[in-house]
Design an enzyme around this catalytic site. Sequence first.
Site, mmCIF file in Angstrom:
data_model
loop_
_atom_site.group_PDB
_atom_site.id
_atom_site.type_symbol
_atom_site.label_atom_id
_atom_site.label_comp_id
_atom_site.label_asym_id
_atom_site.label_seq_id
_atom_site.Cartn_x
_atom_site.Cartn_y
_atom_site.Cartn_z
ATOM 1 N N ASP A 97 0.865 -1.171 0.000
ATOM 2 C CA ASP A 97 0.000 0.000 0.000
ATOM 3 C C ASP A 97 0.907 1.228 0.000
ATOM 4 O OD1 ASP A 97 -2.109 1.787 0.496
ATOM 5 O OD2 ASP A 97 -3.105 0.345 1.827
ATOM 6 N N ASP A 316 -11.335 0.576 6.369
ATOM 7 C CA ASP A 316 -12.020 1.833 6.686
ATOM 8 C C ASP A 316 -13.511 1.622 6.922
ATOM 9 O OD1 ASP A 316 -9.688 3.319 6.197
ATOM 10 O OD2 ASP A 316 -10.182 3.662 4.095
HETATM 11 O O1 TEU Z 1 -8.911 6.431 2.641
HETATM 12 C C1 TEU Z 1 -9.386 7.403 1.778
HETATM 13 C C2 TEU Z 1 -10.779 7.688 1.867
HETATM 14 O O2 TEU Z 1 -11.423 8.045 0.891
HETATM 15 C C3 TEU Z 1 -11.359 7.791 3.210
HETATM 16 O O3 TEU Z 1 -11.936 9.040 3.223
HETATM 17 C C4 TEU Z 1 -12.400 6.842 3.514
HETATM 18 O O4 TEU Z 1 -13.481 7.170 2.733
HETATM 19 C C5 TEU Z 1 -12.743 7.048 4.946
HETATM 20 O O5 TEU Z 1 -11.676 6.501 5.655
HETATM 21 C C6 TEU Z 1 -14.014 6.440 5.346
HETATM 22 O O6 TEU Z 1 -14.295 6.861 6.640
HETATM 23 C C7 TEU Z 1 -7.551 6.144 2.554
HETATM 24 C C8 TEU Z 1 -7.193 5.036 3.514
HETATM 25 O O7 TEU Z 1 -7.856 3.875 3.143
HETATM 26 C C9 TEU Z 1 -7.483 5.499 4.917
HETATM 27 O O8 TEU Z 1 -7.239 4.483 5.851
HETATM 28 C C10 TEU Z 1 -6.602 6.692 5.208
HETATM 29 O O9 TEU Z 1 -6.900 7.226 6.466
HETATM 30 C C11 TEU Z 1 -6.774 7.785 4.157
HETATM 31 O O10 TEU Z 1 -6.741 7.268 2.822
HETATM 32 C C12 TEU Z 1 -5.648 8.790 4.257
HETATM 33 O O11 TEU Z 1 -4.450 8.229 3.815
#
Ligand code: TEU
Length: 526
Positions: A97, A316
Amino acid sequence: MEPIKHTRTIYEIYVRSFFDSNADGIGDLRGVTMKLDYLQDLGIDTIWLTPIFESPNYDFGYDVSNYYQINPEYGQLEDLLELLKEAHDRNIRVLLDLVLNHCSYLHPWFQSALSEPTSKYRDYFLFQDQIPNNLGCQFESSAWHQTTDGQYYLGLFSKYQPDFNWRNPALRKDLFDIVRYYLNLGVDGFRFDVLSLIQKPLTFHHIETEKEFADFKSYSNYPGIETYLLEISKLLREYDAISIGEGSGLTNEEGLLYSDYLTYMLTFGLMDLDGSETNKFTKQPFDLTKVKNLLEENQKLYHGKSSMVLFCENHDQPRIASRISSNGHESKAAKAFATILYGMEGTRLLFQGQEIGMTNYPFLPNEIRDVESVHAYQTAKDKHLMMEIINQKSRDHGRTPMQWSKKVYAGFSTHLPWMGIHPNYPTLNVESEIEDPTSVFNYYKKLLQMTKDMKGKVDFLKVDFPLIGYRREQYLVIANWSDKPTEVKLDLHQYQIILNSENIVSNDLLPWQSLILKERVIENNG
Ligand code: TEU
Ligand code: CA
C-alpha cells in the site's frame, strides 16, 4: 490495463491486526508469513498489505515518515523479503500500500520545507500565504493548517498529513523512485492510496457547499491527473506490475476511465449507501434494495471491462455481517451477501476476517483508536448518539485483531493486543470454523472455488426483493436477503445444486438462504 498474471482473488491484510509473531500485541510481517498456508487454503492468489513503512501512526501508517524504512513494529527489510519469497513459493502475489498523495508531517521533506523557507522541498507541498478557500479535511475541520511562520499548507486528511504538490516534477521523480525500489525488490504491485486526489487546482477558489467546509473529495479526479496516471502506468508496465487505485470520490463512470492506466480501480458506491464516505457520522440504514440496484448498474457498466473489483469491506469500513443484519442472523447474512457478490463479473477482494464473518465491535468511548472516530466523539454535542453511530460506522470495526482461535487474545498474540478483541472470539474464530462444516469460513472457501471460473454476462433475475439473483451462462445464483422465508417462483428441480448455504432446497427459501445452481445436462439417448 489488462489483469496481469491472472489475479482472481485479492485479500487485504491490515498488518497491525493480522497476527503477532513476537508477542508485543502488534501484528507484523512475520505474522503474515506464518499465516500464508491458511491464506493459500482459503483460495486467494494475491495479498495487499496495508502500509508497512515508518510512521508516527497518527493514521496508522497512512502517514509515512520514511518510505525506505519498514516500521520496526512490523519488522525489517529481511522480513519483507522472506514474506515475498514464501508467498511466491505458494503462487501468492504481494501488493504494498503506497500513500503518495501525502506524507507524515515528520517526513524529512516536510520538516525541511517548514524549517528552511528556501528549501527545494517547499515546493513539494502546497503552501499559501492565507487560507485560500473553504476546503475541509477528513479528520478535522479546515484543510488549511497554519505553520509557525504564519503560512498555511494543505492537508486533506489532517494537519499531520501534508498533501504533496504533484505538479512538481522533482517530487514525482522522488515518488517514482520509491515505486521502482520496491518493484526491484520483487514486490508484485501496489494499492495506491487516494490516487484520485493527487492532482490539485493551481488556485484554490471558494467551493460551493451547504456545509461549513467543502468535502475534501471536491478535488477528486481534478483535471490534469491523467498526465501523472500515464507516468505511473508506464513505470508499472516495465515490471508487469499489478495496481489497485483507490478512487475516493469517483463515480463508477469515472472509475472506469482509470482502467486505461491501472489494473483495478476501487469506487465506493456500495460503501456510501449508508453514508460511510460522504455523510459519515450520521445514522443511516444500509438499504439492501439500493444495494441490489447498485450491483445491477455496476455490472452493466463494467461488463467486459477488467478493472471491476467486487468488495464490501476494507480497513475503513464496518463489517458487512453487522451492516446487513443484527439479530443473530449475522453468519447466514454474511454467506448470502458473499454469494451474490462474488459470483458476479469482476476481481474479488476480501478483507481479513470477512471470511469468518467477523462482526462490529461494541466499543466503549475509551476503546476507540481511530483518529476519525476519536475526533468525531470529542467534538460531538450528543456523545451518547455519537457512540451509537461510531458503533455502526467506525473504521475501528475493521481493525480489531483477527480471531484465530479460542485461546487467550483470540490466538492473535500472547500479549495484550494494541486494540480490543471482539468478545465473540471464543466461538467466532478460524480454528473453530475450520472444523465446522457449516461455518462461514468453509462456505467462503467453497464459494471462492465454485465461482472462480464462472464466465459471461450477469443477467439479473426479475425477482422482487428480498430475493436477489442472476443467471450467468448455465449457472443460477439466488439468495433470500432477509430474515423471513421467501418463496421463489422458479422450477429449481431443473438444476443441479452446486452450493447451498442450508441443507435443504425448496421453493420457500429459508432466511438468508443462498444457492448456486447449474442447469442439468439433458441426457441424449438417441
Ligand atoms: O482512505 C481514503 C478515503 O477516501 C477515506 O476518506 C475513507 O473514505 C474514509 O476513511 C471512510 O471513513 C484512505 C485510507 O484507506 C485510509 O485508511 C486513510 O486514512 C486515508 O486514505 C488517508 O491516507
Ligand atoms: Ca509483533
